[in-house]
Design an enzyme around this catalytic site. Sequence first.
Site, PDB file in Angstrom:
ATOM      1  N   GLY A  74      36.015 -35.155  30.085  1.00 16.84           N
ATOM      2  CA  GLY A  74      36.880 -33.998  29.862  1.00 16.84           C
ATOM      3  C   GLY A  74      36.311 -33.219  28.692  1.00 16.84           C
ATOM      4  CB  THR A  96      41.631 -29.544  23.627  1.00 10.42           C
ATOM      5  OG1 THR A  96      40.644 -30.175  22.799  1.00 10.42           O
ATOM      6  CG2 THR A  96      41.664 -30.206  24.988  1.00 10.42           C
ATOM      7  CG  ASP A 108      30.281 -17.971  22.641  1.00  8.47           C
ATOM      8  OD1 ASP A 108      30.782 -19.074  22.349  1.00  8.47           O
ATOM      9  OD2 ASP A 108      29.186 -17.567  22.214  1.00  8.47           O
ATOM     10  CB  ILE A 156      65.314 -14.409  21.024  1.00  6.07           C
ATOM     11  CG1 ILE A 156      64.659 -14.486  19.641  1.00  6.07           C
ATOM     12  CG2 ILE A 156      65.973 -13.055  21.241  1.00  6.07           C
ATOM     13  CD1 ILE A 156      63.559 -13.452  19.411  1.00  6.07           C
ATOM     14  CB  THR A 182      36.613 -31.503  34.230  1.00  2.13           C
ATOM     15  OG1 THR A 182      36.547 -30.438  33.272  1.00  2.13           O
ATOM     16  CG2 THR A 182      37.562 -32.571  33.723  1.00  2.13           C
ATOM     17  CD  GLN A 205      68.432 -11.899   6.640  1.00  2.00           C
ATOM     18  OE1 GLN A 205      69.076 -12.890   6.284  1.00  2.00           O
ATOM     19  NE2 GLN A 205      67.961 -11.013   5.785  1.00  2.00           N
ATOM     20  CD  GLU A 209      37.729 -21.072  30.381  1.00  6.13           C
ATOM     21  OE1 GLU A 209      37.021 -20.498  29.538  1.00  6.13           O
ATOM     22  OE2 GLU A 209      38.115 -20.554  31.435  1.00  6.13           O
ATOM     23  CD  GLU A 223      43.839 -31.373  19.929  1.00  8.73           C
ATOM     24  OE1 GLU A 223      43.431 -30.878  21.001  1.00  8.73           O
ATOM     25  OE2 GLU A 223      45.042 -31.414  19.627  1.00  8.73           O
TER      26      GLU A 223
HETATM   27  C1  LIG Z   1      44.853 -26.013  34.666  1.00  8.26           C
HETATM   28  C2  LIG Z   1      43.490 -26.530  34.372  1.00  8.26           C
HETATM   29  C3  LIG Z   1      42.384 -25.920  34.928  1.00  8.26           C
HETATM   30  C4  LIG Z   1      41.098 -26.433  34.691  1.00  8.26           C
HETATM   31  N1  LIG Z   1      40.024 -25.838  35.300  1.00  8.26           N
HETATM   32  C5  LIG Z   1      38.790 -26.413  35.169  1.00  8.26           C
HETATM   33  C6  LIG Z   1      37.670 -25.896  35.914  1.00  8.26           C
HETATM   34  O1  LIG Z   1      37.782 -24.919  36.650  1.00  8.26           O
HETATM   35  N2  LIG Z   1      36.478 -26.534  35.793  1.00  8.26           N
HETATM   36  C7  LIG Z   1      36.298 -27.622  34.987  1.00  8.26           C
HETATM   37  O2  LIG Z   1      35.193 -28.133  34.917  1.00  8.26           O
HETATM   38  N3  LIG Z   1      37.345 -28.111  34.254  1.00  8.26           N
HETATM   39  C8  LIG Z   1      38.573 -27.553  34.334  1.00  8.26           C
HETATM   40  N4  LIG Z   1      39.649 -28.057  33.630  1.00  8.26           N
HETATM   41  C9  LIG Z   1      39.458 -29.221  32.768  1.00  8.26           C
HETATM   42  C10 LIG Z   1      39.590 -28.886  31.292  1.00  8.26           C
HETATM   43  O3  LIG Z   1      38.436 -28.246  30.845  1.00  8.26           O
HETATM   44  C11 LIG Z   1      39.889 -30.208  30.562  1.00  8.26           C
HETATM   45  O4  LIG Z   1      41.227 -30.585  30.910  1.00  8.26           O
HETATM   46  C12 LIG Z   1      39.766 -30.078  29.067  1.00  8.26           C
HETATM   47  O5  LIG Z   1      38.432 -29.847  28.687  1.00  8.26           O
HETATM   48  C13 LIG Z   1      40.256 -31.355  28.353  1.00  8.26           C
HETATM   49  O6  LIG Z   1      39.774 -32.496  28.949  1.00  8.26           O
HETATM   50  P1  LIG Z   1      40.790 -33.675  29.326  1.00  8.26           P
HETATM   51  O7  LIG Z   1      41.938 -33.068  30.042  1.00  8.26           O
HETATM   52  O8  LIG Z   1      40.028 -34.728  30.022  1.00  8.26           O
HETATM   53  O9  LIG Z   1      41.327 -34.207  27.951  1.00  8.26           O
HETATM   54  P2  LIG Z   1      40.606 -35.294  27.022  1.00  8.26           P
HETATM   55  O10 LIG Z   1      39.192 -34.890  26.767  1.00  8.26           O
HETATM   56  O11 LIG Z   1      40.854 -36.647  27.557  1.00  8.26           O
HETATM   57  O12 LIG Z   1      41.409 -35.097  25.681  1.00  8.26           O
HETATM   58  C14 LIG Z   1      42.710 -35.669  25.456  1.00  8.26           C
HETATM   59  C15 LIG Z   1      43.107 -35.356  24.024  1.00  8.26           C
HETATM   60  O13 LIG Z   1      42.131 -35.935  23.114  1.00  8.26           O
HETATM   61  C16 LIG Z   1      41.596 -34.905  22.283  1.00  8.26           C
HETATM   62  N5  LIG Z   1      40.193 -35.187  21.976  1.00  8.26           N
HETATM   63  C17 LIG Z   1      39.197 -35.478  22.826  1.00  8.26           C
HETATM   64  N6  LIG Z   1      38.036 -35.620  22.165  1.00  8.26           N
HETATM   65  C18 LIG Z   1      38.322 -35.395  20.848  1.00  8.26           C
HETATM   66  C19 LIG Z   1      37.539 -35.384  19.640  1.00  8.26           C
HETATM   67  N7  LIG Z   1      36.215 -35.617  19.652  1.00  8.26           N
HETATM   68  N8  LIG Z   1      38.172 -35.105  18.475  1.00  8.26           N
HETATM   69  C20 LIG Z   1      39.506 -34.863  18.454  1.00  8.26           C
HETATM   70  N9  LIG Z   1      40.293 -34.866  19.552  1.00  8.26           N
HETATM   71  C21 LIG Z   1      39.702 -35.125  20.746  1.00  8.26           C
HETATM   72  C22 LIG Z   1      41.747 -33.631  23.098  1.00  8.26           C
HETATM   73  O14 LIG Z   1      41.699 -32.493  22.271  1.00  8.26           O
HETATM   74  C23 LIG Z   1      43.109 -33.850  23.740  1.00  8.26           C
HETATM   75  O15 LIG Z   1      44.120 -33.545  22.815  1.00  8.26           O
HETATM   76  C24 LIG Z   1      40.932 -27.548  33.840  1.00  8.26           C
HETATM   77  C25 LIG Z   1      42.052 -28.151  33.258  1.00  8.26           C
HETATM   78  C26 LIG Z   1      43.326 -27.659  33.516  1.00  8.26           C
HETATM   79  C27 LIG Z   1      44.500 -28.343  32.871  1.00  8.26           C
END
Ligand SMILES: Cc1cc2nc3c(=O)[nH]c(=O)nc-3n(C[C@H](O)[C@H](O)[C@H](O)COP(=O)(O)OP(=O)(O)OC[C@H]3O[C@@H](n4cnc5c(N)ncnc54)[C@H](O)[C@@H]3O)c2cc1C
Length: 375
Positions: free
Chosen positions: A127, A359, A234, A331, A122, A273, A357, A361
């Site tokens: 991302g 999102t 996977d 609860i 990342t 309930q 790993e 989406e």
């Molecule tokens: C606690 C934590 C640990 C992590 N550890 C690692 C690690 O060890 N190594 C590493 O490489 N990365 C790591 N990551 C990064 C992680 O893989 C990314 O945060 C994740 O892939 C999402 O990227 P982003 O945060 O830049 O969100 P973005 O890609 O900017 O996305 C923002 C929003 O837009 C949506 N979106 C983006 N593209 C599309 C599309 N084509 N269609 C529809 N919706 C879309 C996303 O689903 C999300 O809702 C970590 C993240 C966190 C929070």
Amino acid sequence: MTFISEEQQLMINIAKEFAVNEVRPRVKEVDSTDQRPQDLVDRVAELGLRGIMISEEWGGLGAGLTTQVMIVEEMAKEGYISGSLINNMMALPLLKVGTQQQKEKYLEKLAAGEYYMGFAFTEASAGSDASNIQTTAVKDGDEWILNGTKIFISIIHSDAFLVSARTNETHPGGISAFIVEKDYPGFSTGGHYKKIGLHGSDTGELYLKNCRVPAENMMGKENKGLNVVFTALDVGRMNIAAIALGMAQGAFDRATAYAQQRIQFGRPISQFQAIQHYAADMLAQIEVSRAMIYKTAQMYDSGESIARDSAICKLYATEMACRVTDRAIQICGGYGLTEDGEIERYFRDARVLPIVEGTSEIQKMIIARTIFPKK
Ligand SMILES: Cc1cc2nc3c(=O)[nH]c(=O)nc-3n(C[C@H](O)[C@H](O)[C@H](O)COP(=O)(O)OP(=O)(O)OC[C@H]3O[C@@H](n4cnc5c(N)ncnc54)[C@H](O)[C@@H]3O)c2cc1C
């Protein structure tokens, strides 16, 4: 469960005892200090649980994904930090696409828990779109020189990382994967993200400034680096799904126990309930997730592709954990919001799972591609 062997059950029992007796008393401390509990990670190695899916040839247990998800689930009942202790995600790409030299250098140490390898894909511009990286690698004799910054990297104090870097501007993809050790000149780490949950996972940044990496450290083929990480994804998704499942079960168990002892209007709230319906709804979602996760793990172990099904598991189980931990708080009322009630920690940790790993989406995109393949 009739489909698991005595040996598998034994491993699950070892993990369960460890989680309850040794991790449970430490969870609150790890959550508040946000420090990775190295002594617990070392204990996991002592118990042989760092190499569940690494073959015996390299010192692992040689077990399958079914065993792994069941162990992860069991441990995650005590919370995220417990479930994540056995994560050894880089072992699989090494096994599948690593060279003999790379396997010999790293696999036994990874299985023994003497060495930790993270992955760093990342970046600020990359991302969900892992292909839009700015980090570059330029060949110089028998070395590559890497420059760039990686963000949101878990277990930032690892011994090495699998790093993606652009090796060709014109080649479609044009990205390669390198094993970069922390002692290489030009390598440094920093930052420390304060997150809503997943405390103790040491999330930080990785900086490469003219970092020299031996050519033999390229993993997979030149310009095919994204394929390397896809080989791990996977199983990575299944691990996160299993963590979500265990956490949902842990929050459910705590909330339903509380409901049976909390008296309001002269009787336990479990007799109302409204509370019963919450509990029934939570259990139904947990069981659906469990069935899907076990089925998909068994498919993997019998050699079938799980690209679609692991995305379904990750999508459903992580969103389910958010819903279930939210209801668990409801609860428990005010008590559910307090640190002593523990449920608020499950809720905070669960919220991160539909993002890491891949999102939700992106999981939907993967699933949709199998419904409407490109013609
Ligand atoms: C606690 C934590 C640990 C992590 N550890 C690692 C690690 O060890 N190594 C590493 O490489 N990365 C790591 N990551 C990064 C992680 O893989 C990314 O945060 C994740 O892939 C999402 O990227 P982003 O945060 O830049 O969100 P973005 O890609 O900017 O996305 C923002 C929003 O837009 C949506 N979106 C983006 N593209 C599309 C599309 N084509 N269609 C529809 N919706 C879309 C996303 O689903 C999300 O809702 C970590 C993240 C966190 C929070």
